[in-house]
Design an enzyme around this catalytic site. Structure first.
Site, PDB file in Angstrom:
ATOM      1  N   HIS A  67      45.719  39.731  23.085  1.00 16.25           N
ATOM      2  CA  HIS A  67      46.304  38.636  23.859  1.00 16.25           C
ATOM      3  C   HIS A  67      45.590  37.325  23.574  1.00 16.25           C
ATOM      4  O   HIS A  67      44.465  37.296  23.093  1.00 16.25           O
ATOM      5  CB  HIS A  67      46.208  38.937  25.358  1.00 16.25           C
ATOM      6  N   HIS A  82      42.548  31.573  20.868  1.00 17.14           N
ATOM      7  CA  HIS A  82      42.056  32.648  20.007  1.00 17.14           C
ATOM      8  C   HIS A  82      42.493  34.009  20.526  1.00 17.14           C
ATOM      9  O   HIS A  82      42.906  34.141  21.682  1.00 17.14           O
ATOM     10  CB  HIS A  82      40.521  32.607  19.939  1.00 17.14           C
TER      11      HIS A  82
END
Length: 172
Positions: free
Chosen positions: A34, A115
């Site tokens: 995620h 990220h």
């Protein structure tokens, strides 16, 4: 209860990312790959209802966008975390910023860096080996993002979806 707000990439992209995570990320079994929009925060049931209303407004105002992941990077020397760098686009910064203001708890400890974590909690030697190896790989992943998710943490530490918010959808 502990909540967070994330973007889950598509299944093919998750499969590619999991090929790294299953070896190097102790949180592999706790949550799928995620991109975090809002770090974990604690709120009660009454407050989460207010936040869901806010999240619906944010989703209504957001158009789908393309996500590009193009290299391996790290948060060292702060932590030995290795991640896939998500190309910084304004939509991600806007979403993250909206979730740090208004009715949301302001809990952002660091500047927002889009990220997807692939390795964490590594010893210094493991970190050096893994980062050295992964940084030489040519990583290019692309995905179309059309929603984000409010997730919550179960008693066993696993994160699960509480509600999903589709971009541009007219919520009542």
């Amino acid at each position: 209860m502990k909540y967070g707000i994330v973007i889950f990439p598509s299944k093919p992209v998750q499969d590619e990312i999991n090929s790294y995570r299953k070896r190097y990320d102790p949180h592999y079994a706790m949550i799928p790959p995620h991109l975090t929009l809002k770090e974990a925060f604690e709120v009660d049931d009454a407050k989460i209802t207010e936040l869901i209303t806010e999240l619906k407004h944010i989703a209504n105002e957001t158009e789908p966008f393309d996500l590009a992941v193009n290299k391996v990077s790290t948060f060292a020397p702060v932590t030995n975390t290795i991640y896939l760098k998500v190309e910084p686009i304004q939509q991600l910064y806007d979403l993250a910023e909206k979730m740090q203001s208004g009715k949301f708890p302001a809990n952002q400890m660091y500047s927002y860096v889009p990220h997807i974590t692939i390795a964490q909690k590594l010893s210094q030697d493991e970190y050096s080996d893994v980062y050295g190896s992964l940084s030489m790989k040519d990583t290019r992943l692309e995905d179309q993002i059309d929603r984000f998710h409010l997730v919550y943490q179960l008693d066993n530490g696993i994160w699960t979806v509480y509600e999903s918010f589709v971009f541009g959808k007219e919520y009542v």
